[in-house]
Write a protein that holds these residues in place. Structure first.
Motif, PDB file in Angstrom:
ATOM      1  N   THR A 127      41.922  38.966  37.028  1.00  0.00           N
ATOM      2  CA  THR A 127      41.510  40.367  36.961  1.00  0.00           C
ATOM      3  C   THR A 127      41.011  40.816  38.325  1.00  0.00           C
ATOM      4  O   THR A 127      40.674  39.977  39.181  1.00  0.00           O
ATOM      5  CB  THR A 127      40.392  40.560  35.916  1.00  0.00           C
ATOM      6  OG1 THR A 127      39.242  39.842  36.356  1.00  0.00           O
ATOM      7  CG2 THR A 127      40.822  40.081  34.545  1.00  0.00           C
ATOM      8  N   PRO A 128      40.938  42.112  38.561  1.00  0.00           N
ATOM      9  CA  PRO A 128      40.399  42.583  39.847  1.00  0.00           C
ATOM     10  C   PRO A 128      38.974  42.093  40.104  1.00  0.00           C
ATOM     11  O   PRO A 128      38.606  41.782  41.237  1.00  0.00           O
ATOM     12  CB  PRO A 128      40.438  44.105  39.713  1.00  0.00           C
ATOM     13  CG  PRO A 128      41.507  44.378  38.719  1.00  0.00           C
ATOM     14  CD  PRO A 128      41.463  43.218  37.760  1.00  0.00           C
ATOM     15  N   MET A 129      38.185  41.993  39.056  1.00  0.00           N
ATOM     16  CA  MET A 129      36.817  41.499  39.216  1.00  0.00           C
ATOM     17  C   MET A 129      36.816  40.024  39.625  1.00  0.00           C
ATOM     18  O   MET A 129      36.023  39.607  40.477  1.00  0.00           O
ATOM     19  CB  MET A 129      36.044  41.684  37.914  1.00  0.00           C
ATOM     20  CG  MET A 129      34.586  41.387  38.008  1.00  0.00           C
ATOM     21  SD  MET A 129      33.823  41.875  36.464  1.00  0.00           S
ATOM     22  CE  MET A 129      32.167  41.389  36.743  1.00  0.00           C
ATOM     23  N   ASP A 130      37.704  39.233  39.030  1.00  0.00           N
ATOM     24  CA  ASP A 130      37.825  37.821  39.409  1.00  0.00           C
ATOM     25  C   ASP A 130      38.253  37.685  40.866  1.00  0.00           C
ATOM     26  O   ASP A 130      37.765  36.822  41.592  1.00  0.00           O
ATOM     27  CB  ASP A 130      38.825  37.109  38.507  1.00  0.00           C
ATOM     28  CG  ASP A 130      38.351  36.997  37.064  1.00  0.00           C
ATOM     29  OD1 ASP A 130      37.124  37.045  36.852  1.00  0.00           O
ATOM     30  OD2 ASP A 130      39.212  36.865  36.179  1.00  0.00           O
ATOM     31  N   LYS A 131      39.180  38.532  41.270  1.00  0.00           N
ATOM     32  CA  LYS A 131      39.663  38.487  42.652  1.00  0.00           C
ATOM     33  C   LYS A 131      38.538  38.828  43.619  1.00  0.00           C
ATOM     34  O   LYS A 131      38.362  38.149  44.642  1.00  0.00           O
ATOM     35  CB  LYS A 131      40.821  39.471  42.832  1.00  0.00           C
ATOM     36  CG  LYS A 131      41.438  39.440  44.186  1.00  0.00           C
ATOM     37  CD  LYS A 131      42.618  40.380  44.268  1.00  0.00           C
ATOM     38  CE  LYS A 131      43.247  40.318  45.643  1.00  0.00           C
ATOM     39  NZ  LYS A 131      44.412  41.204  45.743  1.00  0.00           N
ATOM     40  N   THR A 132      37.770  39.861  43.304  1.00  0.00           N
ATOM     41  CA  THR A 132      36.647  40.246  44.151  1.00  0.00           C
ATOM     42  C   THR A 132      35.622  39.128  44.235  1.00  0.00           C
ATOM     43  O   THR A 132      35.130  38.796  45.315  1.00  0.00           O
ATOM     44  CB  THR A 132      35.976  41.525  43.598  1.00  0.00           C
ATOM     45  OG1 THR A 132      36.955  42.555  43.515  1.00  0.00           O
ATOM     46  CG2 THR A 132      34.833  41.973  44.479  1.00  0.00           C
ATOM     47  N   THR A 133      35.308  38.526  43.117  1.00  0.00           N
ATOM     48  CA  THR A 133      34.347  37.432  43.087  1.00  0.00           C
ATOM     49  C   THR A 133      34.826  36.263  43.940  1.00  0.00           C
ATOM     50  O   THR A 133      34.050  35.681  44.707  1.00  0.00           O
ATOM     51  CB  THR A 133      34.119  36.971  41.634  1.00  0.00           C
ATOM     52  OG1 THR A 133      33.662  38.080  40.863  1.00  0.00           O
ATOM     53  CG2 THR A 133      33.113  35.841  41.564  1.00  0.00           C
ATOM     54  N   ARG A 134      36.099  35.931  43.829  1.00  0.00           N
ATOM     55  CA  ARG A 134      36.659  34.821  44.599  1.00  0.00           C
ATOM     56  C   ARG A 134      36.578  35.094  46.095  1.00  0.00           C
ATOM     57  O   ARG A 134      36.168  34.232  46.887  1.00  0.00           O
ATOM     58  CB  ARG A 134      38.111  34.584  44.177  1.00  0.00           C
ATOM     59  CG  ARG A 134      38.795  33.450  44.918  1.00  0.00           C
ATOM     60  CD  ARG A 134      40.215  33.212  44.421  1.00  0.00           C
ATOM     61  NE  ARG A 134      41.011  34.424  44.284  1.00  0.00           N
ATOM     62  CZ  ARG A 134      41.670  35.023  45.290  1.00  0.00           C
ATOM     63  NH1 ARG A 134      41.607  34.523  46.498  1.00  0.00           N
ATOM     64  NH2 ARG A 134      42.376  36.113  45.072  1.00  0.00           N
ATOM     65  N   VAL A 135      36.925  36.324  46.502  1.00  0.00           N
ATOM     66  CA  VAL A 135      36.913  36.676  47.920  1.00  0.00           C
ATOM     67  C   VAL A 135      35.487  36.682  48.462  1.00  0.00           C
ATOM     68  O   VAL A 135      35.223  36.164  49.558  1.00  0.00           O
ATOM     69  CB  VAL A 135      37.595  38.049  48.133  1.00  0.00           C
ATOM     70  CG1 VAL A 135      37.383  38.551  49.552  1.00  0.00           C
ATOM     71  CG2 VAL A 135      39.078  37.951  47.824  1.00  0.00           C
ATOM     72  N   VAL A 136      34.546  37.224  47.695  1.00  0.00           N
ATOM     73  CA  VAL A 136      33.152  37.274  48.148  1.00  0.00           C
ATOM     74  C   VAL A 136      32.572  35.874  48.259  1.00  0.00           C
ATOM     75  O   VAL A 136      31.876  35.557  49.230  1.00  0.00           O
ATOM     76  CB  VAL A 136      32.305  38.160  47.197  1.00  0.00           C
ATOM     77  CG1 VAL A 136      30.825  38.003  47.476  1.00  0.00           C
ATOM     78  CG2 VAL A 136      32.724  39.608  47.319  1.00  0.00           C
ATOM     79  N   ARG A 137      32.863  35.013  47.305  1.00  0.00           N
ATOM     80  CA  ARG A 137      32.363  33.635  47.390  1.00  0.00           C
ATOM     81  C   ARG A 137      32.938  32.918  48.607  1.00  0.00           C
ATOM     82  O   ARG A 137      32.240  32.144  49.269  1.00  0.00           O
ATOM     83  CB  ARG A 137      32.708  32.870  46.115  1.00  0.00           C
ATOM     84  CG  ARG A 137      31.818  33.252  44.975  1.00  0.00           C
ATOM     85  CD  ARG A 137      32.043  32.403  43.760  1.00  0.00           C
ATOM     86  NE  ARG A 137      31.174  32.853  42.680  1.00  0.00           N
ATOM     87  CZ  ARG A 137      31.232  32.422  41.458  1.00  0.00           C
ATOM     88  NH1 ARG A 137      32.120  31.515  41.123  1.00  0.00           N
ATOM     89  NH2 ARG A 137      30.413  32.881  40.550  1.00  0.00           N
ATOM     90  N   GLN A 138      34.192  33.175  48.910  1.00  0.00           N
ATOM     91  CA  GLN A 138      34.808  32.571  50.086  1.00  0.00           C
ATOM     92  C   GLN A 138      34.111  33.068  51.352  1.00  0.00           C
ATOM     93  O   GLN A 138      33.823  32.277  52.254  1.00  0.00           O
ATOM     94  CB  GLN A 138      36.290  32.923  50.132  1.00  0.00           C
ATOM     95  CG  GLN A 138      37.026  32.323  51.297  1.00  0.00           C
ATOM     96  CD  GLN A 138      38.500  32.740  51.310  1.00  0.00           C
ATOM     97  OE1 GLN A 138      38.934  33.534  50.491  1.00  0.00           O
ATOM     98  NE2 GLN A 138      39.239  32.212  52.253  1.00  0.00           N
ATOM     99  N   MET A 139      33.809  34.365  51.422  1.00  0.00           N
ATOM    100  CA  MET A 139      33.119  34.915  52.588  1.00  0.00           C
ATOM    101  C   MET A 139      31.722  34.325  52.735  1.00  0.00           C
ATOM    102  O   MET A 139      31.306  33.960  53.843  1.00  0.00           O
ATOM    103  CB  MET A 139      33.047  36.447  52.478  1.00  0.00           C
ATOM    104  CG  MET A 139      34.377  37.134  52.639  1.00  0.00           C
ATOM    105  SD  MET A 139      34.391  38.888  52.212  1.00  0.00           S
ATOM    106  CE  MET A 139      32.984  39.527  53.046  1.00  0.00           C
ATOM    107  N   VAL A 140      31.009  34.212  51.640  1.00  0.00           N
ATOM    108  CA  VAL A 140      29.656  33.660  51.677  1.00  0.00           C
ATOM    109  C   VAL A 140      29.692  32.192  52.104  1.00  0.00           C
ATOM    110  O   VAL A 140      28.855  31.745  52.896  1.00  0.00           O
ATOM    111  CB  VAL A 140      28.965  33.837  50.305  1.00  0.00           C
ATOM    112  CG1 VAL A 140      27.679  33.041  50.225  1.00  0.00           C
ATOM    113  CG2 VAL A 140      28.701  35.302  50.033  1.00  0.00           C
TER     114      VAL A 140
END
Length: 78
Positions: free
Chosen positions: A19-32
């Motif tokens: 889902t778009p929310m899952d994608k956002t979460t994955r990208v943010v965790r990668q950035m962090v």
């Protein structure tokens, strides 16, 4: 009776699309995670530089510490 194998014993579930929310979460965790790695690398580099500088610093003698203490006491009583 049917023969039990890993294909017949366990049901295979199709994974649902991301889902778009899952994608956002994955990208943010990668950035962090990347920022954390950079911060840890910088901290270890600075810590090593500080320890090296302290190791190369000439030792402080007790006489110089005592004279500093006397100067501060004399200055505070005036």
């Amino acid at each position: 009776m049917t023969k039990l194998t890993k294909n017949t014993l366990f049901k295979v579930y199709d994974s649902k699309p991301e889902t778009p929310m899952d994608k956002t979460t994955r990208v943010v965790r990668q950035m962090v995670d990347e920022e954390t790695e950079q911060r840890n690398a910088r901290n270890s580099r600075l810590r090593n530089a500080r320890l090296e500088r302290e190791a190369n610093k000439p030792p402080v003698t007790k006489a110089s510490e005592a004279s500093k203490a006397r100067r501060t006491k004399a200055a505070s009583t005036q």
